[in-house]
Write a protein that holds these residues in place. Structure first.
Motif, PDB file in Angstrom:
ATOM      1  N   ILE A  12       0.833  -1.202   0.000  1.00 26.44           N
ATOM      2  CA  ILE A  12       0.000   0.000   0.000  1.00 26.44           C
ATOM      3  C   ILE A  12       0.868   1.253   0.000  1.00 26.44           C
ATOM      4  CG2 ILE A  12      -1.738   1.293   1.296  1.00 26.44           C
ATOM      5  CD1 ILE A  12      -3.089  -1.148   2.010  1.00 26.44           C
ATOM      6  N   CYS A  13       0.424   2.234  -0.771  1.00 23.59           N
ATOM      7  CA  CYS A  13       1.129   3.514  -0.861  1.00 23.59           C
ATOM      8  C   CYS A  13       1.123   4.237   0.489  1.00 23.59           C
ATOM      9  CB  CYS A  13       0.460   4.407  -1.899  1.00 23.59           C
ATOM     10  SG  CYS A  13       0.445   3.745  -3.570  1.00 23.59           S
ATOM     11  N   ASN A  14       1.896   5.285   0.569  1.00 22.56           N
ATOM     12  CA  ASN A  14       1.921   6.138   1.753  1.00 22.56           C
ATOM     13  C   ASN A  14       0.634   6.967   1.770  1.00 22.56           C
ATOM     14  OD1 ASN A  14       2.349   8.037   3.761  1.00 22.56           O
ATOM     15  ND2 ASN A  14       4.487   8.390   3.223  1.00 22.56           N
ATOM     16  N   MET A  15      -0.448   6.333   2.227  1.00 22.88           N
ATOM     17  CA  MET A  15      -1.757   6.970   2.129  1.00 22.88           C
ATOM     18  C   MET A  15      -1.938   8.132   3.092  1.00 22.88           C
ATOM     19  SD  MET A  15      -3.053   5.626  -0.455  1.00 22.88           S
ATOM     20  CE  MET A  15      -4.587   6.548  -0.364  1.00 22.88           C
ATOM     21  N   ASP A  16      -1.220   8.133   4.201  1.00 22.72           N
ATOM     22  CA  ASP A  16      -1.309   9.292   5.102  1.00 22.72           C
ATOM     23  C   ASP A  16      -0.881  10.556   4.378  1.00 22.72           C
ATOM     24  OD1 ASP A  16      -2.217   7.740   7.185  1.00 22.72           O
ATOM     25  OD2 ASP A  16      -0.258   7.539   8.148  1.00 22.72           O
ATOM     26  N   GLU A  17       0.267  10.483   3.726  1.00 26.82           N
ATOM     27  CA  GLU A  17       0.786  11.662   3.037  1.00 26.82           C
ATOM     28  C   GLU A  17      -0.050  12.005   1.805  1.00 26.82           C
ATOM     29  OE1 GLU A  17       5.133  13.540   1.773  1.00 26.82           O
ATOM     30  OE2 GLU A  17       4.991  11.502   2.584  1.00 26.82           O
ATOM     31  N   ILE A  18      -0.478  10.984   1.076  1.00 26.86           N
ATOM     32  CA  ILE A  18      -1.287  11.241  -0.116  1.00 26.86           C
ATOM     33  C   ILE A  18      -2.620  11.882   0.249  1.00 26.86           C
ATOM     34  CG2 ILE A  18      -2.574  10.103  -1.984  1.00 26.86           C
ATOM     35  CD1 ILE A  18      -0.208   8.114  -2.156  1.00 26.86           C
ATOM     36  N   MET A  19      -3.249  11.403   1.312  1.00 28.30           N
ATOM     37  CA  MET A  19      -4.531  11.995   1.714  1.00 28.30           C
ATOM     38  C   MET A  19      -4.337  13.414   2.246  1.00 28.30           C
ATOM     39  SD  MET A  19      -6.617   9.778   0.698  1.00 28.30           S
ATOM     40  CE  MET A  19      -8.078  10.678   1.253  1.00 28.30           C
ATOM     41  N   ASP A  20      -3.214  13.686   2.878  1.00 27.47           N
ATOM     42  CA  ASP A  20      -2.919  15.062   3.322  1.00 27.47           C
ATOM     43  C   ASP A  20      -2.790  15.988   2.115  1.00 27.47           C
ATOM     44  OD1 ASP A  20      -2.951  14.382   5.992  1.00 27.47           O
ATOM     45  OD2 ASP A  20      -0.774  14.227   6.185  1.00 27.47           O
ATOM     46  N   ILE A  21      -2.130  15.515   1.069  1.00 21.51           N
ATOM     47  CA  ILE A  21      -1.991  16.307  -0.154  1.00 21.51           C
ATOM     48  C   ILE A  21      -3.361  16.550  -0.775  1.00 21.51           C
ATOM     49  CG2 ILE A  21      -1.072  16.308  -2.510  1.00 21.51           C
ATOM     50  CD1 ILE A  21       1.275  14.582  -1.408  1.00 21.51           C
ATOM     51  N   ALA A  22      -4.166  15.493  -0.852  1.00 22.15           N
ATOM     52  CA  ALA A  22      -5.493  15.616  -1.452  1.00 22.15           C
ATOM     53  C   ALA A  22      -6.360  16.607  -0.686  1.00 22.15           C
ATOM     54  CB  ALA A  22      -6.165  14.246  -1.495  1.00 22.15           C
ATOM     55  N   LYS A  23      -6.285  16.562   0.631  1.00 23.04           N
ATOM     56  CA  LYS A  23      -7.073  17.483   1.449  1.00 23.04           C
ATOM     57  C   LYS A  23      -6.614  18.924   1.251  1.00 23.04           C
ATOM     58  CE  LYS A  23      -8.562  18.288   6.231  1.00 23.04           C
ATOM     59  NZ  LYS A  23      -8.466  17.823   7.634  1.00 23.04           N
ATOM     60  N   LYS A  24      -5.310  19.107   1.201  1.00 23.11           N
ATOM     61  CA  LYS A  24      -4.763  20.466   1.052  1.00 23.11           C
ATOM     62  C   LYS A  24      -5.182  21.093  -0.277  1.00 23.11           C
ATOM     63  CE  LYS A  24      -0.382  23.015   0.971  1.00 23.11           C
ATOM     64  NZ  LYS A  24       1.093  22.931   1.147  1.00 23.11           N
ATOM     65  N   TYR A  25      -5.212  20.306  -1.340  1.00 20.34           N
ATOM     66  CA  TYR A  25      -5.497  20.844  -2.670  1.00 20.34           C
ATOM     67  C   TYR A  25      -6.898  20.499  -3.166  1.00 20.34           C
ATOM     68  CZ  TYR A  25      -0.503  21.861  -2.879  1.00 20.34           C
ATOM     69  OH  TYR A  25       0.758  22.357  -2.633  1.00 20.34           O
ATOM     70  N   ASN A  26      -7.726  19.942  -2.279  1.00 24.42           N
ATOM     71  CA  ASN A  26      -9.109  19.611  -2.604  1.00 24.42           C
ATOM     72  C   ASN A  26      -9.200  18.682  -3.816  1.00 24.42           C
ATOM     73  OD1 ASN A  26     -11.926  19.678  -2.259  1.00 24.42           O
ATOM     74  ND2 ASN A  26     -12.142  21.409  -3.662  1.00 24.42           N
ATOM     75  N   LEU A  27      -8.459  17.579  -3.741  1.00 27.22           N
ATOM     76  CA  LEU A  27      -8.420  16.612  -4.834  1.00 27.22           C
ATOM     77  C   LEU A  27      -9.143  15.326  -4.443  1.00 27.22           C
ATOM     78  CD1 LEU A  27      -4.634  16.957  -5.768  1.00 27.22           C
ATOM     79  CD2 LEU A  27      -6.577  18.203  -6.755  1.00 27.22           C
ATOM     80  N   LYS A  28      -9.763  14.688  -5.423  1.00 32.23           N
ATOM     81  CA  LYS A  28     -10.351  13.372  -5.205  1.00 32.23           C
ATOM     82  C   LYS A  28      -9.248  12.309  -5.264  1.00 32.23           C
ATOM     83  CE  LYS A  28     -14.545  15.020  -5.145  1.00 32.23           C
ATOM     84  NZ  LYS A  28     -15.289  15.104  -3.854  1.00 32.23           N
ATOM     85  N   VAL A  29      -9.472  11.199  -4.566  1.00 33.65           N
ATOM     86  CA  VAL A  29      -8.517  10.094  -4.561  1.00 33.65           C
ATOM     87  C   VAL A  29      -9.257   8.810  -4.926  1.00 33.65           C
ATOM     88  CG1 VAL A  29      -6.941   8.689  -3.181  1.00 33.65           C
ATOM     89  CG2 VAL A  29      -7.007  11.183  -2.858  1.00 33.65           C
ATOM     90  N   ILE A  30      -8.792   8.173  -5.995  1.00 29.71           N
ATOM     91  CA  ILE A  30      -9.321   6.879  -6.402  1.00 29.71           C
ATOM     92  C   ILE A  30      -8.188   5.871  -6.275  1.00 29.71           C
ATOM     93  CG2 ILE A  30     -10.141   5.484  -8.340  1.00 29.71           C
ATOM     94  CD1 ILE A  30     -10.975   9.185  -7.971  1.00 29.71           C
ATOM     95  N   GLU A  31      -8.332   4.891  -5.412  1.00 27.47           N
ATOM     96  CA  GLU A  31      -7.282   3.907  -5.192  1.00 27.47           C
ATOM     97  C   GLU A  31      -7.391   2.774  -6.215  1.00 27.47           C
ATOM     98  OE1 GLU A  31      -6.609   2.751  -0.951  1.00 27.47           O
ATOM     99  OE2 GLU A  31      -8.333   4.084  -0.633  1.00 27.47           O
ATOM    100  N   GLY A  71      -9.499   6.570   0.028  1.00 28.50           N
ATOM    101  CA  GLY A  71      -9.937   7.575  -0.927  1.00 28.50           C
ATOM    102  C   GLY A  71     -11.438   7.624  -1.088  1.00 28.50           C
ATOM    103  N   ASP A  72     -11.872   8.337  -2.125  1.00 30.71           N
ATOM    104  CA  ASP A  72     -13.298   8.468  -2.417  1.00 30.71           C
ATOM    105  C   ASP A  72     -13.866   7.163  -2.986  1.00 30.71           C
ATOM    106  OD1 ASP A  72     -13.859  11.599  -2.175  1.00 30.71           O
ATOM    107  OD2 ASP A  72     -11.889  11.316  -3.095  1.00 30.71           O
ATOM    108  N   LEU A  73     -13.027   6.448  -3.743  1.00 34.74           N
ATOM    109  CA  LEU A  73     -13.430   5.186  -4.361  1.00 34.74           C
ATOM    110  C   LEU A  73     -12.230   4.249  -4.401  1.00 34.74           C
ATOM    111  CD1 LEU A  73     -15.192   7.079  -7.196  1.00 34.74           C
ATOM    112  CD2 LEU A  73     -16.433   5.285  -6.001  1.00 34.74           C
ATOM    113  N   GLY A  74     -12.491   2.951  -4.359  1.00 36.69           N
ATOM    114  CA  GLY A  74     -11.434   1.956  -4.489  1.00 36.69           C
ATOM    115  C   GLY A  74     -11.811   0.939  -5.551  1.00 36.69           C
ATOM    116  N   ALA A  75     -10.871   0.668  -6.470  1.00 35.12           N
ATOM    117  CA  ALA A  75     -11.126  -0.239  -7.595  1.00 35.12           C
ATOM    118  C   ALA A  75     -10.313  -1.516  -7.433  1.00 35.12           C
ATOM    119  CB  ALA A  75     -10.767   0.448  -8.908  1.00 35.12           C
TER     120      ALA A  75
END
Length: 375
Positions: free
Chosen positions: A100-119, A138-142
């Motif tokens: 699994i990716c570094n989801m803590d950091e990725i979700m922090d980035i997404a929150k800061k820039y208001n981005l959706k995350v699809i895993e 994230g918002d969705l997981g595939a």
């Protein structure tokens, strides 16, 4: 189909699961559900399969490639930051090989820039990170149930989400855009009229496929335990030869052990990656390459201007990576055959003098000293 969705919903501890014809379909519908339009940018790793980027393109967006970390092979959060522009709408982290990716950091980035995350969890059905399951950050997981995956429905995929609006839209899009419950229009209770509310797709999973999933899912931990055992056998066998083995799973995480990827030490071998593949095939050992980075393929170069030299970590991996057999169905004899084949090829192709890893230190030795330790 509904039974399989219910089982997967319980396994992932989420509110909504939508069974689909493939993980590719899941990624494509995710892009539509979050509102990707022409001109929008979505950050994806260049070290992934084409489906990750193509889903963005099919929705009208532009895939923006990011480099991977050299040790984990997962998307580099620092490069994600560098690729964000006013047009960026989403990030697709791919949990490469089951890590699994570094989801803590990725979700922090997404929150800061208001981005959706699809895993993209095609490799990581069983994965966990800091107590949370892959696909639930994230918002969705595939997910993928293709024939090479950790559980299979021959072909098939699943989307999970806790967002009811996304779930309802995706269910409609997956079956021609027909209104709710149109799938039951030929049921025993009589014909049901329906309306077309979207220009949808034929992306539904069949009941036959779902029946395979119902049979497979209860066996997922047994399969995982066997692949973990094989993964560690490989690591132990290859620790002192001119190959780089996968790093250990991170603390407080669960690796899905989907792929076992060796990296050839080209500075110490008289053989390149493709020659190594040929040698393994000649010994009747099935091997793969995961992956040649997307920016090195002609389509992305011709249409988006990518070229060699832009993503050094992904390129370094692309030139060296080899995936060995990793299946719960492998016998101990099969595993020994794989190990013996690798050892023989290395023995026959090691440079006359080279440096090898001994513990955490590099030492230079003669070829005769190295080959004497291979058996």
């Amino acid at each position: 189909m509904h039974k399989f969705e219910e089982m997967f919903r319980e396994y992932k501890e989420v509110k909504h699961t939508i069974s689909l014809s493939s993980c590719t379909a899941a990624l494509h519908l995710s892009m539509i559900a979050i509102g990707i339009h022409p001109g929008d940018e979505v950050i994806v790793p260049t070290m992934t399969f084409a489906a990750t980027a193509n889903a963005v393109i099919h929705a009208g967006g532009k895939p923006i490639f990011a480099d991977c970390e050299k040790d984990t092979m997962n998307i580099d959060p620092q490069d994600i930051k560098r690729k964000i522009t006013p047009r960026t709408k989403a990030i697709i982290p791919v949990h490469f090989a089951g890590r699994i990716c570094n989801m803590d950091e990725i979700m922090d980035i997404a929150k800061k820039y208001n981005l959706k995350v699809i895993e993209d969890c095609a490799h990581s059905i069983e994965g966990e990170y800091h107590g949370r399951k892959a696909g639930t950050f994230g918002d969705l997981g595939a997910f993928s149930f293709y024939v090479t995956k950790n559980i299979v429905t021959a072909e098939g995929g699943m989307l999970i989400t806790n967002n009811e609006e996304y779930a309802e839209k995706i269910k409609l899009l997956a079956l021609h855009g027909m209104s709710k419950d149109a799938w039951n229009r030929f049921g025993d209770k009589g014909y049901k009229h329906y309306s077309i509310v979207y220009a949808g797709f034929k992306y539904n999973m069949t009941d036959i496929q779902a029946s395979l999933g119902i049979y497979q899912l209860p066996r997922i931990d047994r399969y995982w335990n066997r692949r973990q055992e094989i993964w560690h056998k490989y690591n132990e066998a290859f620790k002192d030869i001119p190959m780089l083995t996968p790093i250990s799973p991170e603390q407080h995480s669960r690796h899905a052990y989907h792929l076992y990827t060796l990296l050839l030490d080209l500075d110490r071998l008289n053989i390149n990656r493709d020659q190594f593949l040929d040698e393994m095939t000649r010994r009747n050992i099935g091997v793969g390459v995961h992956y040649v980075a997307l920016h090195l393929h002609p389509f992305y170069q011709q249409n988006f201007g990518y070229k060699r030299g832009q993503f050094p970590n992904a390129e370094w991996i692309s030139d060296r990576t080899v995936s060995l057999p990793l299946s719960a169905k492998l016998t101990d004899e099969d595993v020994t055959d794989v190990i013996d084949a690798v050892m023989e090829i290395v023995k026959n192709n090691i440079k006359r003098t080279c440096s090898i890893l001994k513990g955490k230190s590099l030492i230079t030795v003669k070829k005769s000293q190295v080959t004497s330790t291979l058996y």
